[in-house]
Design a protein around this motif. Structure first.
Motif, PDB file in Angstrom:
ATOM      1  N   GLU A 270       0.831  -1.214   0.000  1.00  0.00           N
ATOM      2  CA  GLU A 270       0.000   0.000   0.000  1.00  0.00           C
ATOM      3  C   GLU A 270       0.862   1.260   0.000  1.00  0.00           C
ATOM      4  O   GLU A 270       0.535   2.248  -0.662  1.00  0.00           O
TER       5      GLU A 270
ATOM      6  N   ILE B  69       2.138   1.596  -3.511  1.00  0.00           N
ATOM      7  CA  ILE B  69       1.062   2.077  -4.389  1.00  0.00           C
ATOM      8  C   ILE B  69       0.885   3.589  -4.236  1.00  0.00           C
ATOM      9  O   ILE B  69       0.727   4.321  -5.223  1.00  0.00           O
TER      10      ILE B  69
ATOM     11  N   LEU C 125       1.408   6.224  -7.270  1.00  0.00           N
ATOM     12  CA  LEU C 125       0.356   7.165  -7.673  1.00  0.00           C
ATOM     13  C   LEU C 125       0.870   8.601  -7.658  1.00  0.00           C
ATOM     14  O   LEU C 125       0.577   9.393  -8.568  1.00  0.00           O
TER      15      LEU C 125
ATOM     16  N   THR D 191      -0.603  -1.420 -11.820  1.00  0.00           N
ATOM     17  CA  THR D 191      -1.501  -2.551 -12.041  1.00  0.00           C
ATOM     18  C   THR D 191      -0.943  -3.818 -11.413  1.00  0.00           C
ATOM     19  O   THR D 191      -1.659  -4.600 -10.790  1.00  0.00           O
TER      20      THR D 191
ATOM     21  N   LYS E 188      -1.357  -3.657  -7.690  1.00  0.00           N
ATOM     22  CA  LYS E 188      -2.731  -3.952  -7.307  1.00  0.00           C
ATOM     23  C   LYS E 188      -2.980  -5.457  -7.300  1.00  0.00           C
ATOM     24  O   LYS E 188      -3.673  -5.991  -6.432  1.00  0.00           O
TER      25      LYS E 188
ATOM     26  N   THR F 106     -11.886  -7.515  -6.450  1.00  0.00           N
ATOM     27  CA  THR F 106     -11.771  -6.269  -7.201  1.00  0.00           C
ATOM     28  C   THR F 106     -12.110  -6.510  -8.662  1.00  0.00           C
ATOM     29  O   THR F 106     -11.357  -7.180  -9.374  1.00  0.00           O
TER      30      THR F 106
ATOM     31  N   VAL G 226      -7.278   8.900  -2.640  1.00  0.00           N
ATOM     32  CA  VAL G 226      -8.381   7.938  -2.545  1.00  0.00           C
ATOM     33  C   VAL G 226      -9.691   8.691  -2.753  1.00  0.00           C
ATOM     34  O   VAL G 226      -9.838   9.834  -2.309  1.00  0.00           O
TER      35      VAL G 226
ATOM     36  N   GLY H 262     -11.436  -0.526  -5.743  1.00  0.00           N
ATOM     37  CA  GLY H 262     -10.120  -0.962  -6.202  1.00  0.00           C
ATOM     38  C   GLY H 262      -9.767  -0.448  -7.585  1.00  0.00           C
ATOM     39  O   GLY H 262      -8.631  -0.599  -8.026  1.00  0.00           O
ATOM     40  N   SER H 263     -10.727   0.194  -8.293  1.00  0.00           N
ATOM     41  CA  SER H 263     -10.453   0.728  -9.626  1.00  0.00           C
ATOM     42  C   SER H 263      -9.550   1.956  -9.546  1.00  0.00           C
ATOM     43  O   SER H 263      -9.552   2.679  -8.553  1.00  0.00           O
ATOM     44  N   LEU H 264      -8.785   2.176 -10.620  1.00  0.00           N
ATOM     45  CA  LEU H 264      -8.018   3.413 -10.764  1.00  0.00           C
ATOM     46  C   LEU H 264      -8.873   4.409 -11.535  1.00  0.00           C
ATOM     47  O   LEU H 264      -9.399   4.083 -12.604  1.00  0.00           O
TER      48      LEU H 264
ATOM     49  N   ILE I 136      -7.331   5.875  -6.227  1.00  0.00           N
ATOM     50  CA  ILE I 136      -7.920   4.550  -6.046  1.00  0.00           C
ATOM     51  C   ILE I 136      -9.336   4.706  -5.492  1.00  0.00           C
ATOM     52  O   ILE I 136      -9.568   5.481  -4.560  1.00  0.00           O
TER      53      ILE I 136
ATOM     54  N   GLY J 200     -11.341   3.595  -3.149  1.00  0.00           N
ATOM     55  CA  GLY J 200     -11.091   2.768  -1.983  1.00  0.00           C
ATOM     56  C   GLY J 200     -11.912   3.135  -0.763  1.00  0.00           C
ATOM     57  O   GLY J 200     -11.576   2.721   0.342  1.00  0.00           O
TER      58      GLY J 200
END
Length: 399
Positions: free
Chosen positions: A49, A52, A56, A191, A194, A301, A339, A350-352, A362, A364
């Motif tokens: 996390e 990630i 991002l 990706t 994730k 997801t 987020v 969970g999608s971007l 995200i 989230g």
């Protein structure tokens, strides 16, 4: 006789204690292993996390760079268009001046103007007057030449400027292409991260399920073992009682001298109640209650739909009173602030999601008021969140 009874009780206590100790050791070893595996998986999830969040941030930074380069390209292309127009205008000026000079030269050759200029020089009162008049004629011709030379020089400068602008545009476009490639690579890495995060969450769920199943199984085995130990103790007590009775009968038969006394003793022994074994180590064994562990469900997801969506957007911050650092899906906003809260039936968790003016985030988090085509952007700056208001945006759910 009493000595034998004590030995029998000690053997039964030792049997029960050894069975209980063995079960406890197996249970502790297995559950400790599962607990350690759970902690390791949670640490891996936390690490992913963090990565990630950093990825991002890098993607959004590069996107800002790309937008800046696009603005530079647009400005340079507009300057290039203006320069080309100026060059064309300057070419027209040069052509016009050349045409004027050509017309003037032809007129001088085909008219009496040349003769008149010569006569004007010959009519000079003195040599100084002649030089003065010749200088005037030369100045007129030099002015025409200078105008043409100036126009040509301006054209050359504009042409050089156009070439410089073209080089700048190519340089900026190359930088833009490089940033786009880096951004694409980071998106692929994101990706992959994730996927790793999803795998770790699945593993964590499996470990917790295995822990619950193993705890229940060990509890059942422990209960069964205690029941078996109690049955074995009862059987051993019964066998010991039979052995003691047989020994008493043999002693009675061997004592012929005091038959009446021995018969009385045998009768007394036969009618006496059987001694009950009350070993504290056996009686203290109790059946352990089954361990029940609630395993949190893991949200699968769904794949990103890769489509645009018009939404009503608001903003919030973890620094608001009563809010937590953690989202509904467990994301730590102090680690990854990019987020958004969504309606999972519209935008899968969970999608971007690419949000204009915000960046790539995200999906989230959720919220009671976030229903349908509504999103809530998390912002680290509380003042920025409060001043955001409500805006209508066109977002993109990335592949």
């Amino acid at each position: 006789m009493n000595h034998k009874k004590r030995i029998g009780k000690l053997m039964l206590a030792g049997l029960a204690a050894s069975l209980t100790l063995s079960i406890t050791q197996v249970q502790g070893s297995t559950l400790d292993t599962l607990t350690q595996e759970e902690k390791q998986t949670e640490a891996q999830i936390a690490s992913v996390e963090v990565t990630i969040g950093e990825t991002l941030a890098s993607i959004n930074l590069k996107q800002m760079g790309i937008d800046d380069l696009k603005a530079q390209i647009t400005a340079a292309e507009e300057s290039q268009i203006e320069t080309r127009a100026a060059i064309e205008a300057q070419k027209e000026v040069i052509a016009s001046r050349k045409e004027q000079l050509k017309t003037r030269l032809v007129a001088l050759q085909t008219s009496d103007a040349t003769t008149n200029q010569i006569l004007m020089l010959l009519d000079s009162e003195n040599f100084a007057d002649f030089i003065s008049r010749a200088y005037v004629v030369g100045q007129l011709q030099a002015a025409d030449n200078e105008q043409i030379e100036t126009a040509i020089s301006e054209e050359e400068k504009l042409t050089a400027l156009e070439e410089q602008l073209a080089e700048e545009i190519q340089t900026v476009k190359a930088a833009e292409s490089r940033l786009k490639s880096e951004s694409t690579a980071l998106a692929a890495e994101l990706t992959s991260l994730k996927g790793i995060l999803s795998d770790n969450q699945t593993v964590l769920s499996q470990v917790k399920t295995e822990y619950a199943d193993e705890a229940a199984r060990l509890a059942a085995e422990e209960a069964q073992a205690k029941a078996d130990a109690a049955a074995a103790a009862a059987k051993a007590a019964e066998e010991q009682q039979i052995a003691e009775s047989s020994s008493a009968v043999a002693e009675s038969a061997s004592s012929t001298a005091s038959a009446s006394v021995q018969e009385s003793a045998v009768a007394s022994s036969a009618t006496a109640p059987v001694s009950q074994i009350t070993d504290s180590s056996v009686a203290s064994v109790e059946t352990a209650p089954a361990v029940t562990i609630t395993t949190p469900a893991v949200t699968e997801t769904p794949a990103a739909q890769g489509k645009t969506l018009v939404v009503s957007a608001t903003a919030y911050s973890r620094h608001e009173a009563g809010l937590s650092n953690f989202t509904a899906t467990g994301i730590d906003l102090s680690v990854n602030p990019m987020v958004i809260a969504v309606d999972p039936s519209v935008i899968p968790l969970g999608s971007l999601v690419s949000v204009p003016g915000y960046g790539i985030a995200i999906a989230g988090d959720t919220g009671g008021a976030i229903v349908g085509n509504k999103i809530d952007l998390h912002m680290e700056d509380l003042n920025a969140a409060l001043s955001f208001g409500r805006q209508t945006l066109t977002i993109t759910i990335l592949q």
